[in-house]
Write a protein that holds these residues in place. Sequence first.
Motif, PDB file in Angstrom:
ATOM      1  N   GLU A 124       0.824  -1.211   0.000  1.00 37.36           N
ATOM      2  CA  GLU A 124       0.000   0.000   0.000  1.00 37.36           C
ATOM      3  C   GLU A 124       0.857   1.260   0.000  1.00 37.36           C
ATOM      4  O   GLU A 124       0.348   2.363  -0.172  1.00 37.36           O
ATOM      5  CB  GLU A 124      -0.959  -0.001   1.176  1.00 37.36           C
ATOM      6  CG  GLU A 124      -2.016  -1.096   1.103  1.00 37.36           C
ATOM      7  CD  GLU A 124      -2.836  -1.031  -0.180  1.00 37.36           C
ATOM      8  OE1 GLU A 124      -3.532  -0.047  -0.394  1.00 37.36           O
ATOM      9  OE2 GLU A 124      -2.739  -1.969  -0.984  1.00 37.36           O
ATOM     10  N   SER A 167      -0.705  -6.459   2.897  1.00 38.41           N
ATOM     11  CA  SER A 167      -1.612  -6.963   1.870  1.00 38.41           C
ATOM     12  C   SER A 167      -0.845  -7.981   1.036  1.00 38.41           C
ATOM     13  O   SER A 167       0.326  -7.778   0.733  1.00 38.41           O
ATOM     14  CB  SER A 167      -2.081  -5.815   0.965  1.00 38.41           C
ATOM     15  OG  SER A 167      -2.594  -6.320  -0.254  1.00 38.41           O
ATOM     16  N   GLN A 187      -1.599  -8.626  -1.962  1.00 39.73           N
ATOM     17  CA  GLN A 187      -2.039  -8.366  -3.339  1.00 39.73           C
ATOM     18  C   GLN A 187      -0.961  -8.553  -4.405  1.00 39.73           C
ATOM     19  O   GLN A 187      -1.197  -9.196  -5.433  1.00 39.73           O
ATOM     20  CB  GLN A 187      -2.590  -6.943  -3.430  1.00 39.73           C
ATOM     21  CG  GLN A 187      -3.026  -6.572  -4.834  1.00 39.73           C
ATOM     22  CD  GLN A 187      -3.213  -5.081  -4.987  1.00 39.73           C
ATOM     23  OE1 GLN A 187      -3.688  -4.433  -4.061  1.00 39.73           O
ATOM     24  NE2 GLN A 187      -2.875  -4.551  -6.135  1.00 39.73           N
ATOM     25  N   ARG A 192      -1.064  -3.849  10.179  1.00 41.32           N
ATOM     26  CA  ARG A 192      -0.842  -2.440   9.857  1.00 41.32           C
ATOM     27  C   ARG A 192      -0.574  -1.641  11.124  1.00 41.32           C
ATOM     28  O   ARG A 192      -1.364  -1.672  12.073  1.00 41.32           O
ATOM     29  CB  ARG A 192      -2.045  -1.845   9.115  1.00 41.32           C
ATOM     30  CG  ARG A 192      -2.152  -2.444   7.746  1.00 41.32           C
ATOM     31  CD  ARG A 192      -3.133  -1.741   6.844  1.00 41.32           C
ATOM     32  NE  ARG A 192      -3.272  -2.553   5.633  1.00 41.32           N
ATOM     33  CZ  ARG A 192      -4.075  -2.287   4.642  1.00 41.32           C
ATOM     34  NH1 ARG A 192      -4.822  -1.217   4.671  1.00 41.32           N
ATOM     35  NH2 ARG A 192      -4.133  -3.090   3.594  1.00 41.32           N
ATOM     36  N   GLU A 214      -1.017   1.243  11.922  1.00 36.91           N
ATOM     37  CA  GLU A 214      -1.778   2.484  11.820  1.00 36.91           C
ATOM     38  C   GLU A 214      -2.036   2.940  13.229  1.00 36.91           C
ATOM     39  O   GLU A 214      -2.623   2.188  14.011  1.00 36.91           O
ATOM     40  CB  GLU A 214      -3.146   2.182  11.205  1.00 36.91           C
ATOM     41  CG  GLU A 214      -3.290   2.497   9.775  1.00 36.91           C
ATOM     42  CD  GLU A 214      -4.615   1.967   9.237  1.00 36.91           C
ATOM     43  OE1 GLU A 214      -5.317   2.758   8.614  1.00 36.91           O
ATOM     44  OE2 GLU A 214      -4.937   0.780   9.424  1.00 36.91           O
ATOM     45  N   ALA A 260      -7.792  -2.416  13.355  1.00 36.36           N
ATOM     46  CA  ALA A 260      -6.976  -3.246  14.237  1.00 36.36           C
ATOM     47  C   ALA A 260      -5.587  -3.319  13.626  1.00 36.36           C
ATOM     48  O   ALA A 260      -5.418  -3.147  12.416  1.00 36.36           O
ATOM     49  CB  ALA A 260      -7.585  -4.632  14.379  1.00 36.36           C
ATOM     50  N   GLU A 295      -8.456 -11.612  -0.170  1.00 36.04           N
ATOM     51  CA  GLU A 295      -8.025 -10.886  -1.366  1.00 36.04           C
ATOM     52  C   GLU A 295      -8.107 -11.767  -2.621  1.00 36.04           C
ATOM     53  O   GLU A 295      -7.188 -12.509  -2.915  1.00 36.04           O
ATOM     54  CB  GLU A 295      -6.589 -10.376  -1.184  1.00 36.04           C
ATOM     55  CG  GLU A 295      -6.460  -9.360  -0.067  1.00 36.04           C
ATOM     56  CD  GLU A 295      -5.078  -8.721  -0.015  1.00 36.04           C
ATOM     57  OE1 GLU A 295      -4.889  -7.660  -0.632  1.00 36.04           O
ATOM     58  OE2 GLU A 295      -4.184  -9.302   0.640  1.00 36.04           O
ATOM     59  N   GLU A 323     -16.314   1.614   4.880  1.00 31.58           N
ATOM     60  CA  GLU A 323     -15.564   0.840   3.876  1.00 31.58           C
ATOM     61  C   GLU A 323     -15.371  -0.610   4.311  1.00 31.58           C
ATOM     62  O   GLU A 323     -14.749  -0.891   5.318  1.00 31.58           O
ATOM     63  CB  GLU A 323     -14.191   1.483   3.635  1.00 31.58           C
ATOM     64  CG  GLU A 323     -13.384   0.699   2.619  1.00 31.58           C
ATOM     65  CD  GLU A 323     -11.921   1.148   2.521  1.00 31.58           C
ATOM     66  OE1 GLU A 323     -11.622   2.311   2.831  1.00 31.58           O
ATOM     67  OE2 GLU A 323     -11.100   0.304   2.102  1.00 31.58           O
ATOM     68  N   LEU A 324     -15.902  -1.504   3.481  1.00 34.53           N
ATOM     69  CA  LEU A 324     -15.730  -2.933   3.746  1.00 34.53           C
ATOM     70  C   LEU A 324     -14.726  -3.533   2.771  1.00 34.53           C
ATOM     71  O   LEU A 324     -13.986  -4.459   3.104  1.00 34.53           O
ATOM     72  CB  LEU A 324     -17.086  -3.646   3.605  1.00 34.53           C
ATOM     73  CG  LEU A 324     -17.096  -5.161   3.642  1.00 34.53           C
ATOM     74  CD1 LEU A 324     -16.625  -5.679   4.997  1.00 34.53           C
ATOM     75  CD2 LEU A 324     -18.490  -5.718   3.335  1.00 34.53           C
ATOM     76  N   ARG A 327      -6.147  -3.529 -12.117  1.00 32.43           N
ATOM     77  CA  ARG A 327      -4.731  -3.232 -11.940  1.00 32.43           C
ATOM     78  C   ARG A 327      -4.146  -2.593 -13.197  1.00 32.43           C
ATOM     79  O   ARG A 327      -4.619  -2.861 -14.316  1.00 32.43           O
ATOM     80  CB  ARG A 327      -3.958  -4.507 -11.603  1.00 32.43           C
ATOM     81  CG  ARG A 327      -4.598  -5.420 -10.567  1.00 32.43           C
ATOM     82  CD  ARG A 327      -4.976  -4.705  -9.284  1.00 32.43           C
ATOM     83  NE  ARG A 327      -5.420  -5.663  -8.239  1.00 32.43           N
ATOM     84  CZ  ARG A 327      -5.918  -5.287  -7.077  1.00 32.43           C
ATOM     85  NH1 ARG A 327      -6.116  -4.012  -6.792  1.00 32.43           N
ATOM     86  NH2 ARG A 327      -6.265  -6.197  -6.183  1.00 32.43           N
ATOM     87  N   GLY A 365      -9.619  -6.297  -1.696  1.00 34.84           N
ATOM     88  CA  GLY A 365      -9.396  -6.790  -0.340  1.00 34.84           C
ATOM     89  C   GLY A 365     -10.644  -6.527   0.477  1.00 34.84           C
ATOM     90  O   GLY A 365     -11.194  -5.421   0.450  1.00 34.84           O
ATOM     91  N   GLY A 408     -12.081  -6.700   4.344  1.00 36.67           N
ATOM     92  CA  GLY A 408     -11.676  -6.858   5.751  1.00 36.67           C
ATOM     93  C   GLY A 408     -12.641  -7.788   6.465  1.00 36.67           C
ATOM     94  O   GLY A 408     -13.815  -7.477   6.616  1.00 36.67           O
TER      95      GLY A 408
HETATM   96  O1  4AD Z   1      -8.434  -0.751   1.117  1.00 33.96           O
HETATM   97  P1  4AD Z   1      -7.258  -1.579   1.529  1.00 33.96           P
HETATM   98  O2  4AD Z   1      -6.104  -0.887   2.167  1.00 33.96           O
HETATM   99  O3  4AD Z   1      -6.829  -2.372   0.230  1.00 33.96           O
HETATM  100  C1  4AD Z   1      -5.718  -3.150   0.087  1.00 33.96           C
HETATM  101  O4  4AD Z   1      -4.969  -3.472   0.970  1.00 33.96           O
HETATM  102  C2  4AD Z   1      -5.591  -3.740  -1.283  1.00 33.96           C
HETATM  103  N1  4AD Z   1      -4.188  -4.120  -1.489  1.00 33.96           N
HETATM  104  C3  4AD Z   1      -6.515  -4.907  -1.402  1.00 33.96           C
HETATM  105  C4  4AD Z   1      -6.507  -5.556  -2.762  1.00 33.96           C
HETATM  106  O5  4AD Z   1      -6.899  -4.917  -3.720  1.00 33.96           O
HETATM  107  N2  4AD Z   1      -6.107  -6.801  -2.846  1.00 33.96           N
HETATM  108  O6  4AD Z   1      -7.765  -2.713   2.546  1.00 33.96           O
HETATM  109  C5  4AD Z   1      -8.788  -3.587   2.165  1.00 33.96           C
HETATM  110  C6  4AD Z   1      -9.800  -3.744   3.276  1.00 33.96           C
HETATM  111  C7  4AD Z   1     -10.475  -2.456   3.704  1.00 33.96           C
HETATM  112  O7  4AD Z   1     -11.541  -2.137   2.854  1.00 33.96           O
HETATM  113  C8  4AD Z   1     -10.953  -2.791   5.109  1.00 33.96           C
HETATM  114  O8  4AD Z   1     -12.146  -3.551   5.079  1.00 33.96           O
HETATM  115  C9  4AD Z   1      -9.849  -3.710   5.598  1.00 33.96           C
HETATM  116  O9  4AD Z   1      -9.165  -4.212   4.464  1.00 33.96           O
HETATM  117  N3  4AD Z   1      -8.896  -2.988   6.448  1.00 33.96           N
HETATM  118  C10 4AD Z   1      -8.857  -3.098   7.786  1.00 33.96           C
HETATM  119  N4  4AD Z   1      -9.594  -3.803   8.643  1.00 33.96           N
HETATM  120  C11 4AD Z   1      -9.304  -3.699   9.947  1.00 33.96           C
HETATM  121  N5  4AD Z   1      -8.296  -2.958  10.440  1.00 33.96           N
HETATM  122  C12 4AD Z   1      -7.516  -2.222   9.621  1.00 33.96           C
HETATM  123  N6  4AD Z   1      -6.509  -1.508  10.115  1.00 33.96           N
HETATM  124  C13 4AD Z   1      -7.783  -2.280   8.222  1.00 33.96           C
HETATM  125  N7  4AD Z   1      -7.226  -1.707   7.136  1.00 33.96           N
HETATM  126  C14 4AD Z   1      -7.912  -2.163   6.077  1.00 33.96           C
END
Ligand code: 4AD
Length: 455
Positions: free
Chosen positions: A168, A200, A202, A223, A225, A233, A240, A378-379, A385, A424, A426
């Motif tokens: 990411e 990820s 991905q 993450r 974060e 979390a 994915e 956001e789910l 790509r 992706g 979550g």
């Molecule tokens: O939108 P995100 O960051 O997308 C990706 O990581 C892409 N690489 C995915 C892909 O295209 N293969 O994360 C995807 C989803 C989010 O929409 C959310 O549901 C969940 O992952 N997510 C989390 N869930 C819980 N805690 C966090 N810190 C999260 N960060 C993302």
Amino acid sequence: MRSAIVDLLAGKAAENSPVDVRGWVRTRRDAKGFSFLEINDGSCLANVQVVADESLPTYESAVKGANTGAAVAVRGRLVASKGGGQKWEIAAEEVTLLGQADAESYPLQKKRHSDEFLREIAHLRARTNKFGAIFRLRSHCSWAVHDFFRQRGFFYVHTPIITGSDCEGAGEMFKVTTLPQGQTGHAEDFFGKEAGLTVSGQLEAETLALALGKVYTFGPTFRAENSNTPRHAAEFWMIEPEMAFADLADNMALAEDLIKFVVRYILDKARDDLALFDKFVEPGLFARLENLLADSYARVPYEEAVDILKKSGQKFEYKPEWGIDLQTEHERHLCEVHFKKPVIVHDYPSNIKPFYMRLSDDGRTVAAMDVLVPKVGELVGGSQREERLEVLTRRMEESGMDLESYWWYLDSRRFGTAPHAGFGLGFERLLMLVTGVANIRDVIPFPRTPKNLEF
Ligand code: 4AD
Ligand code: MG
């Protein structure tokens, strides 16, 4: 043969058949000449009632000694229940106290405890009705995900947990190192280069999709974060999928189908557990779940979504404007107030999305999509790509990435590149969606969040 309470109560055994139940005492009531034990074995929400007569040899030691929380083994016969509650109860012939629970210090006495308190005893909370139900639902939803993809010809692949690439590019990777504290320099480190926990799978999944056609991962994601929200979390599970020869429309359809499949699956297989949430956590949950199935999800370009927000008359903390990332307040407005159902926002400005998303012809937007759902926001986040080597290379350079370390990713665009797409989802957020549980800490057995690493 040991019997699971879920099977007994489903009527899989006949009257008078011998049963052998093992579980934990929820309550004990002593009457004149006998005692009632309510036993739960975790196989379902319901307890089974055991009637233990004082003539049992272990009546004083095992039955009258069993406190709330104690583990017991009960042999006996299935008999029609005389009380109102259930069809069956167990007439005990032998009760063994396997493990006592101290009445003074066992924290789960028979009363409602707050979610906050239960988080402090996460090692015991699965023994409550609510958390037992959550973790059974977690299991059902996992099976649903695997069923869904298998039925559609996707292969389940395992991408690395320890990785050298930050997919990411958001700088949220936890570092993995064996160097003593204070020592730096990657050459001496375990892998001889910088390593971290995956944010990820991905990028690796893309290379597998460009070989196997359709793949998905379902595993832990990390993450760093530093956001203490009810939706984030530090360790969460992500699903994915990645499809070769697919575009953004295919991607949206797949995400919508997946969500609906899981909802249908648990309505079918886990109604009793869901009923607890409908009753105590979110009255009206069943109606909301039916609503997730009723209709096709809205699809709106980002530009239009921003217009809707601007014209909504709603006061937002962050002013909606072209070029900003949508905040949870915006996401929830779109699906809860405006569309009243899940919304897929697509074609986001290229400057707020990562390098790997396919650039539009005018360069303003990328083929991104986010699935926004009521209660959660956001789910799903995904995209078609960027399959064109030159465009991808340029985008990576603009993002300040070290192209050399992504040589293998770029190779996928050098050798037989093809349109492909994925997303992706979550998993914890999916569980929040289907249970109405408002905090991510309560849908994962041992949550990891900033400043919290107990258990
Ligand atoms: O939108 P995100 O960051 O997308 C990706 O990581 C892409 N690489 C995915 C892909 O295209 N293969 O994360 C995807 C989803 C989010 O929409 C959310 O549901 C969940 O992952 N997510 C989390 N869930 C819980 N805690 C966090 N810190 C999260 N960060 C993302
Ligand atoms: Mg996202």
